[in-house]
Motif scaffolding. Structure first.
Motif, PDB file in Angstrom:
ATOM      1  N   LEU A  25       0.907  -1.191   0.016  1.00 50.96           N
ATOM      2  CA  LEU A  25       0.057   0.042   0.007  1.00 50.96           C
ATOM      3  C   LEU A  25       0.967   1.264   0.138  1.00 50.96           C
ATOM      4  CD1 LEU A  25      -2.876  -0.903   2.452  1.00 50.96           C
ATOM      5  CD2 LEU A  25      -2.992  -0.636   0.078  1.00 50.96           C
ATOM      6  N   ARG A  26       0.623   2.094  -0.816  1.00 54.42           N
ATOM      7  CA  ARG A  26       1.427   3.327  -1.052  1.00 54.42           C
ATOM      8  C   ARG A  26       0.586   4.507  -0.543  1.00 54.42           C
ATOM      9  NH1 ARG A  26       5.163   0.294  -0.887  1.00 54.42           N
ATOM     10  NH2 ARG A  26       6.133  -0.513  -2.856  1.00 54.42           N
ATOM     11  N   ASP A  27      -0.596   4.477   0.300  1.00 50.65           N
ATOM     12  CA  ASP A  27      -1.445   5.633   0.523  1.00 50.65           C
ATOM     13  C   ASP A  27      -0.900   6.362   1.670  1.00 50.65           C
ATOM     14  OD1 ASP A  27      -3.540   7.110   1.517  1.00 50.65           O
ATOM     15  OD2 ASP A  27      -4.881   5.610   1.112  1.00 50.65           O
ATOM     16  N   PRO A  28      -0.546   7.780   1.483  1.00 52.61           N
ATOM     17  CA  PRO A  28       0.169   8.322   2.425  1.00 52.61           C
ATOM     18  C   PRO A  28      -0.690   8.561   3.744  1.00 52.61           C
ATOM     19  CG  PRO A  28      -0.384   9.808   0.537  1.00 52.61           C
ATOM     20  CD  PRO A  28      -0.884   8.426   0.104  1.00 52.61           C
ATOM     21  N   ARG A  29      -1.866   8.566   3.808  1.00 60.35           N
ATOM     22  CA  ARG A  29      -2.820   8.407   5.000  1.00 60.35           C
ATOM     23  C   ARG A  29      -2.513   7.271   5.812  1.00 60.35           C
ATOM     24  NH1 ARG A  29      -8.236   8.706   1.737  1.00 60.35           N
ATOM     25  NH2 ARG A  29      -7.424   7.069   0.600  1.00 60.35           N
ATOM     26  N   ILE A  30      -1.994   6.434   5.472  1.00 61.52           N
ATOM     27  CA  ILE A  30      -1.896   5.049   6.645  1.00 61.52           C
ATOM     28  C   ILE A  30      -0.600   5.233   7.025  1.00 61.52           C
ATOM     29  CG2 ILE A  30      -1.715   2.645   6.510  1.00 61.52           C
ATOM     30  CD1 ILE A  30      -3.363   2.383   3.860  1.00 61.52           C
ATOM     31  N   SER A  31      -0.791   5.117   8.595  1.00 63.70           N
ATOM     32  CA  SER A  31       0.625   5.529   9.506  1.00 63.70           C
ATOM     33  C   SER A  31       1.329   4.537   9.137  1.00 63.70           C
ATOM     34  CB  SER A  31      -0.026   5.804  10.668  1.00 63.70           C
ATOM     35  OG  SER A  31       0.927   5.760  11.719  1.00 63.70           O
ATOM     36  N   SER A  32       2.556   4.643   9.525  1.00 58.21           N
ATOM     37  CA  SER A  32       3.596   3.683   9.626  1.00 58.21           C
ATOM     38  C   SER A  32       3.737   3.067  10.804  1.00 58.21           C
ATOM     39  CB  SER A  32       4.985   4.045   9.314  1.00 58.21           C
ATOM     40  OG  SER A  32       5.340   5.270  10.244  1.00 58.21           O
ATOM     41  N   MET A  33       3.038   3.451  11.850  1.00 56.78           N
ATOM     42  CA  MET A  33       2.834   2.760  13.099  1.00 56.78           C
ATOM     43  C   MET A  33       1.277   2.154  13.177  1.00 56.78           C
ATOM     44  SD  MET A  33       5.569   3.362  14.770  1.00 56.78           S
ATOM     45  CE  MET A  33       5.168   2.863  16.324  1.00 56.78           C
ATOM     46  N   THR A  34       1.305   1.404  12.289  1.00 56.86           N
ATOM     47  CA  THR A  34      -0.020   0.698  11.999  1.00 56.86           C
ATOM     48  C   THR A  34       0.278  -0.804  12.448  1.00 56.86           C
ATOM     49  OG1 THR A  34      -1.101   2.116  10.416  1.00 56.86           O
ATOM     50  CG2 THR A  34      -2.143   0.069  10.657  1.00 56.86           C
ATOM     51  N   SER A  35      -0.686  -1.622  13.096  1.00 53.63           N
ATOM     52  CA  SER A  35      -0.380  -3.008  13.198  1.00 53.63           C
ATOM     53  C   SER A  35      -1.765  -3.701  13.246  1.00 53.63           C
ATOM     54  CB  SER A  35       0.457  -3.233  14.516  1.00 53.63           C
ATOM     55  OG  SER A  35      -0.132  -2.758  15.707  1.00 53.63           O
ATOM     56  N   ILE A  36      -1.896  -4.964  12.855  1.00 56.28           N
ATOM     57  CA  ILE A  36      -2.894  -5.775  12.757  1.00 56.28           C
ATOM     58  C   ILE A  36      -2.944  -6.472  14.263  1.00 56.28           C
ATOM     59  CG2 ILE A  36      -4.210  -7.655  11.854  1.00 56.28           C
ATOM     60  CD1 ILE A  36      -3.928  -5.037   9.946  1.00 56.28           C
ATOM     61  N   VAL A  37      -3.827  -6.176  14.869  1.00 55.78           N
ATOM     62  CA  VAL A  37      -4.067  -6.862  16.440  1.00 55.78           C
ATOM     63  C   VAL A  37      -4.784  -8.210  16.256  1.00 55.78           C
ATOM     64  CG1 VAL A  37      -5.016  -6.601  18.655  1.00 55.78           C
ATOM     65  CG2 VAL A  37      -4.059  -4.550  17.488  1.00 55.78           C
ATOM     66  N   GLU A  38      -5.706  -8.181  15.608  1.00 54.74           N
ATOM     67  CA  GLU A  38      -6.548  -9.676  15.521  1.00 54.74           C
ATOM     68  C   GLU A  38      -7.336  -9.530  14.079  1.00 54.74           C
ATOM     69  OE1 GLU A  38      -9.907 -12.052  18.147  1.00 54.74           O
ATOM     70  OE2 GLU A  38      -9.070 -10.166  18.919  1.00 54.74           O
ATOM     71  N   VAL A  39      -7.547 -10.706  13.548  1.00 57.41           N
ATOM     72  CA  VAL A  39      -8.175 -11.005  12.538  1.00 57.41           C
ATOM     73  C   VAL A  39      -9.470 -12.095  12.958  1.00 57.41           C
ATOM     74  CG1 VAL A  39      -8.175 -11.818  10.221  1.00 57.41           C
ATOM     75  CG2 VAL A  39      -6.545 -10.469  11.009  1.00 57.41           C
ATOM     76  N   ASP A  40     -10.745 -11.626  12.640  1.00 57.76           N
ATOM     77  CA  ASP A  40     -11.896 -12.625  13.006  1.00 57.76           C
ATOM     78  C   ASP A  40     -12.667 -12.848  11.774  1.00 57.76           C
ATOM     79  OD1 ASP A  40     -11.541 -12.913  15.522  1.00 57.76           O
ATOM     80  OD2 ASP A  40     -12.665 -11.257  16.276  1.00 57.76           O
ATOM     81  N   VAL A  41     -12.640 -14.104  11.197  1.00 57.76           N
ATOM     82  CA  VAL A  41     -13.377 -14.482  10.068  1.00 57.76           C
ATOM     83  C   VAL A  41     -14.728 -15.121  10.572  1.00 57.76           C
ATOM     84  CG1 VAL A  41     -13.182 -16.277   7.887  1.00 57.76           C
ATOM     85  CG2 VAL A  41     -11.178 -14.751   8.623  1.00 57.76           C
ATOM     86  N   THR A  42     -15.807 -14.779  10.044  1.00 61.16           N
ATOM     87  CA  THR A  42     -16.988 -15.492  10.355  1.00 61.16           C
ATOM     88  C   THR A  42     -16.895 -16.868   9.889  1.00 61.16           C
ATOM     89  OG1 THR A  42     -17.874 -14.620   8.107  1.00 61.16           O
ATOM     90  CG2 THR A  42     -18.282 -13.167  10.109  1.00 61.16           C
TER      91      THR A  42
END
Length: 132
Positions: A25-42
């Motif tokens: 992703l090259r979107d400048p709006r997305i912070s570099s301090m972003t992390s995925i905490v959890e993923v829930d699939v139905t």
């Protein structure tokens, strides 16, 4: 009840999404301090809730969530390319502030412990003075 396939799929999607956010992703709006905490699939594998933690101020959080929401189609396509499933789940991003709440609570507890320690030292000093 936990379903092993759903759990495996959640972990795989977490890896794919983390890699996509970090490298593609090259979107400048997305912070570099972003992390995925959890993923829930139905259970029906139609939707995936992705909980994201963003360290920063409120504007950075809002911008990051907006950027991720706009990129959800791209991320869904990346998931579809890399997993073998009948359906590619629809991606739903949700902001998770549990890490920041944990840091806040840690700071509060540390402050209270320091205050208690200081008050105990003061009371011990006054007791020592009265013993003499």
């Amino acid at each position: 009840m936990s379903y092993p396939r759903v759990k495996r799929l959640s972990e795989e999607i977490k890896k794919i999404v983390s890699d996509s956010i970090r490298n593609e992703l090259r979107d400048p709006r997305i912070s570099s301090m972003t992390s995925i905490v959890e993923v829930d699939v139905t259970r029906d594998l139609r939707y995936v809730n992705i909980y994201v933690s963003v360290l920063g101020n409120e504007k950075e959080k809002a911008d990051t969530m907006e950027g991720l929401t706009k990129a959800s189609g791209f991320i869904r396509r990346e998931i579809g390319k890399k997993i073998k499933a009948r359906y590619t789940p629809e991606v739903i991003f949700k902001l998770d502030e549990s890490i920041e709440k944990g840091i806040y609570m840690y700071n509060v507890i540390t402050k209270v412990n320091e205050e208690n320690h200081l008050s105990e030292d003061d009371s011990n000093d006054t007791e020592d003075d009265s013993d003499e």
